[in-house]
Design an enzyme around this catalytic site. Structure first.
Site, PDB file in Angstrom:
ATOM      1  N   HIS A  75       0.859  -1.192   0.000  1.00 39.76           N
ATOM      2  CA  HIS A  75       0.000   0.000   0.000  1.00 39.76           C
ATOM      3  C   HIS A  75       0.893   1.239   0.000  1.00 39.76           C
ATOM      4  O   HIS A  75       1.919   1.269   0.680  1.00 39.76           O
ATOM      5  CB  HIS A  75      -0.874  -0.015   1.264  1.00 39.76           C
ATOM      6  CG  HIS A  75      -1.947   1.025   1.281  1.00 39.76           C
ATOM      7  ND1 HIS A  75      -1.695   2.341   1.602  1.00 39.76           N
ATOM      8  CD2 HIS A  75      -3.262   0.945   1.008  1.00 39.76           C
ATOM      9  CE1 HIS A  75      -2.837   3.018   1.523  1.00 39.76           C
ATOM     10  NE2 HIS A  75      -3.814   2.195   1.168  1.00 39.76           N
ATOM     11  N   CYS A 112      -3.841   2.641  -4.547  1.00 40.19           N
ATOM     12  CA  CYS A 112      -4.786   3.427  -3.755  1.00 40.19           C
ATOM     13  C   CYS A 112      -4.854   4.824  -4.371  1.00 40.19           C
ATOM     14  O   CYS A 112      -3.892   5.599  -4.286  1.00 40.19           O
ATOM     15  CB  CYS A 112      -4.335   3.478  -2.299  1.00 40.19           C
ATOM     16  SG  CYS A 112      -5.373   4.551  -1.285  1.00 40.19           S
ATOM     17  N   HIS A 143      -7.775   0.396  -4.186  1.00 37.15           N
ATOM     18  CA  HIS A 143      -8.589   1.200  -3.266  1.00 37.15           C
ATOM     19  C   HIS A 143      -9.066   2.398  -4.073  1.00 37.15           C
ATOM     20  O   HIS A 143      -8.243   3.198  -4.517  1.00 37.15           O
ATOM     21  CB  HIS A 143      -7.744   1.734  -2.097  1.00 37.15           C
ATOM     22  CG  HIS A 143      -7.348   0.690  -1.112  1.00 37.15           C
ATOM     23  ND1 HIS A 143      -6.594   0.983   0.006  1.00 37.15           N
ATOM     24  CD2 HIS A 143      -7.617  -0.637  -1.052  1.00 37.15           C
ATOM     25  CE1 HIS A 143      -6.411  -0.128   0.700  1.00 37.15           C
ATOM     26  NE2 HIS A 143      -7.002  -1.122   0.083  1.00 37.15           N
ATOM     27  N   ASP A 150     -13.188   3.126  -0.732  1.00 34.54           N
ATOM     28  CA  ASP A 150     -12.347   3.414   0.431  1.00 34.54           C
ATOM     29  C   ASP A 150     -13.028   4.496   1.245  1.00 34.54           C
ATOM     30  O   ASP A 150     -14.190   4.804   1.008  1.00 34.54           O
ATOM     31  CB  ASP A 150     -10.946   3.802  -0.068  1.00 34.54           C
ATOM     32  CG  ASP A 150      -9.866   3.535   0.961  1.00 34.54           C
ATOM     33  OD1 ASP A 150     -10.183   3.149   2.081  1.00 34.54           O
ATOM     34  OD2 ASP A 150      -8.680   3.726   0.617  1.00 34.54           O
ATOM     35  N   HIS A 151     -12.304   5.062   2.167  1.00 32.07           N
ATOM     36  CA  HIS A 151     -12.877   6.029   3.106  1.00 32.07           C
ATOM     37  C   HIS A 151     -14.132   6.715   2.570  1.00 32.07           C
ATOM     38  O   HIS A 151     -14.123   7.271   1.473  1.00 32.07           O
ATOM     39  CB  HIS A 151     -11.871   7.139   3.401  1.00 32.07           C
ATOM     40  CG  HIS A 151     -10.563   6.607   3.880  1.00 32.07           C
ATOM     41  ND1 HIS A 151      -9.451   7.394   3.973  1.00 32.07           N
ATOM     42  CD2 HIS A 151     -10.197   5.380   4.306  1.00 32.07           C
ATOM     43  CE1 HIS A 151      -8.450   6.669   4.433  1.00 32.07           C
ATOM     44  NE2 HIS A 151      -8.878   5.437   4.632  1.00 32.07           N
ATOM     45  N   TYR A 211     -14.788   4.726   7.773  1.00 35.10           N
ATOM     46  CA  TYR A 211     -15.252   3.362   7.523  1.00 35.10           C
ATOM     47  C   TYR A 211     -16.695   3.101   7.944  1.00 35.10           C
ATOM     48  O   TYR A 211     -17.028   2.050   8.455  1.00 35.10           O
ATOM     49  CB  TYR A 211     -14.285   2.353   8.153  1.00 35.10           C
ATOM     50  CG  TYR A 211     -13.024   2.237   7.334  1.00 35.10           C
ATOM     51  CD1 TYR A 211     -12.988   1.434   6.196  1.00 35.10           C
ATOM     52  CD2 TYR A 211     -11.877   2.963   7.652  1.00 35.10           C
ATOM     53  CE1 TYR A 211     -11.857   1.344   5.417  1.00 35.10           C
ATOM     54  CE2 TYR A 211     -10.732   2.881   6.868  1.00 35.10           C
ATOM     55  CZ  TYR A 211     -10.734   2.069   5.756  1.00 35.10           C
ATOM     56  OH  TYR A 211      -9.616   1.980   4.973  1.00 35.10           O
TER      57      TYR A 211
HETATM   58  C1  DNO Z   1      -6.544   3.313   5.530  1.00 37.69           C
HETATM   59  C2  DNO Z   1      -5.976   2.149   4.864  1.00 37.69           C
HETATM   60  C3  DNO Z   1      -4.610   1.821   5.392  1.00 37.69           C
HETATM   61  C4  DNO Z   1      -4.130   0.521   4.815  1.00 37.69           C
HETATM   62  C5  DNO Z   1      -2.768   0.112   5.233  1.00 37.69           C
HETATM   63  C6  DNO Z   1      -2.331  -1.064   4.440  1.00 37.69           C
HETATM   64  O1  DNO Z   1      -7.685   3.508   5.548  1.00 37.69           O
HETATM   65  O2  DNO Z   1      -5.974   2.284   3.511  1.00 37.69           O
HETATM   66  O3  DNO Z   1      -4.663   1.723   6.772  1.00 37.69           O
HETATM   67  O4  DNO Z   1      -4.985  -0.494   5.238  1.00 37.69           O
HETATM   68  O5  DNO Z   1      -1.865   1.123   5.095  1.00 37.69           O
HETATM   69  O6  DNO Z   1      -1.343  -1.738   5.123  1.00 37.69           O
END
Ligand code: DNO
Length: 348
Positions: free
Chosen positions: A198, A236, A263, A308-309, A322
């Site tokens: 990531h 991401c 992501h 994602d978020h 989340y």
């Molecule tokens: C945040 C996530 C990160 C991700 C880590 C992967 O929301 O995208 O915490 O899980 O960095 O190791």
């Protein structure tokens, strides 16, 4: 692409029953959260998780994250023991049928924001990163503690670790990453696991600590130096995209064939090294979400993707970034885009 959703296990206010009702959802992205960083994940625990997820008609193809012990990132002599444990965990995950492992190599602090519920014009709120504010935060003061941080260390120990990292150059941190990869990738190959690093979030150094998974050049270096398909990335959008200097299309070209997980989220640049998270829609943020998804599709990516978020909307409270509602909207938006592409292609 296969739509997945992150779930934090039994403590997550969002339930598997909630998630299975989001249209098109096929899998869960999760982890074993109560094994301390560095320890081996027992096979039985992985299978328990898998069975729970499968009992709801969902799959467990992706683990996020198997944390990398600080001694590995620091390159201390003790790292070999932790690396041996990591390999064992990968073997257990492979045996359980897991396909992708997402992990990161950020010194101590995972994703960092200055505000967890900054208002947006529509009355919702979201995560925000203001570089000036972060510059003035002392993570040792305990004033800001973020959900992604592992602060299980004693304060004095944490101070020593931070001090060590402050003297570590980016080149040395990169060497430590390469050392780790040369050890674990052959095991990932045997275990049938695709490793997906990531990016650092945000993709620049914070609190004086180096960060290396930040840009196209470094992605190229990581992928070329340990040149196996099993050594890949999590693409991401919001992490790489936080730096306007990063050309996301270029990174996709560089990592073509080695992107194992996506992501998908949007952010809006609000100043020099500062951004706020928005809905997933292209018109709300600075990232061209349909363009990025098209580029990924054309690069042959058909693996797991997750929204994602999300913002906190409709009065929802829960884990910052989340919640259920906005991530579900994000998933529906992504599905809409992908369906439209597929339709166009099939000429219907
Ligand atoms: C945040 C996530 C990160 C991700 C880590 C992967 O929301 O995208 O915490 O899980 O960095 O190791």
């Amino acid at each position: 692409m296969e739509m997945n959703f992150r779930w934090y296990g039994a403590d997550d206010p969002v339930t598997l029953d909630n998630i299975r009702q989001i249209p098109g959802m096929i899998g869960i992205v999760s982890a074993i959260y109560d094994v301390p960083a560095g320890e081996v994940w027992p096979y039985e625990r992985i299978m328990e998780l898998k069975k729970e997820v499968e009992s709801k008609g969902l799959r467990l193809d992706v683990i996020e994250s198997v944390p990398v012990h600080e001694e590995i990132k620091m390159g201390l002599p003790g790292r070999d023991k932790w690396i041996a444990n990591y390999k064992e965990t990968l073997r257990n995950l492979g045996k359980a049928g897991v396909k992708v492992v997402c992990y990161n190599f950020m010194p101590v602090f995972d994703w960092t924001r200055s505000e967890l519920n900054a208002p947006l014009p529509d009355g919702s709120n979201s995560l925000l990163y203001d570089h000036e504010k972060v510059k003035n935060i002392d993570p040792l003061s305990g004033d800001l503690v973020l959900p992604g941080w592992d602060l299980s260390y004693e304060k004095e120990r944490l101070a020593i670790i931070m001090d060590y990292y402050r003297k570590l150059s980016e080149e040395q941190l990169m060497e430590n990453l390469i050392y780790f990869l040369k050890e674990v990738i052959p095991v990932a190959e045997e275990a049938g696991i695709l490793m997906a690093i990531h990016p650092d979030d945000p993709p620049w150094p914070i609190f004086g600590l180096p960060r290396v998974v930040t840009n196209n050049e470094n992605v190229r270096y990581i992928l070329e130096t340990v040149n196996s398909r099993h050594n890949g990335i999590t693409f991401c959008t919001g992490s790489y995209g936080a730096d306007p200097a990063n050309d996301l299309f270029e990174i996709i070209d560089t990592a073509k064939g080695r992107i194992h997980f996506v992501h998908a989220r949007n952010i809006k640049w609000i100043g020099e090294k500062s951004f706020q998270e928005t809905s997933h829609l292209a018109r709300d943020g600075s990232l061209d979400m349909p363009g990025i998804l098209k580029k990924l599709k054309n690069a042959g990516f058909d693996g797991p993707v997750r929204p994602d978020h999300g913002r906190m909307i409709w009065g929802e409270e829960g884990r910052p970034g989340y919640g259920l509602f906005d991530r579900a909207l994000g998933a529906a938006y992504i599905h809409g885009i992908l369906d439209a592409f597929n339709r166009q292609e099939s000429g219907k």
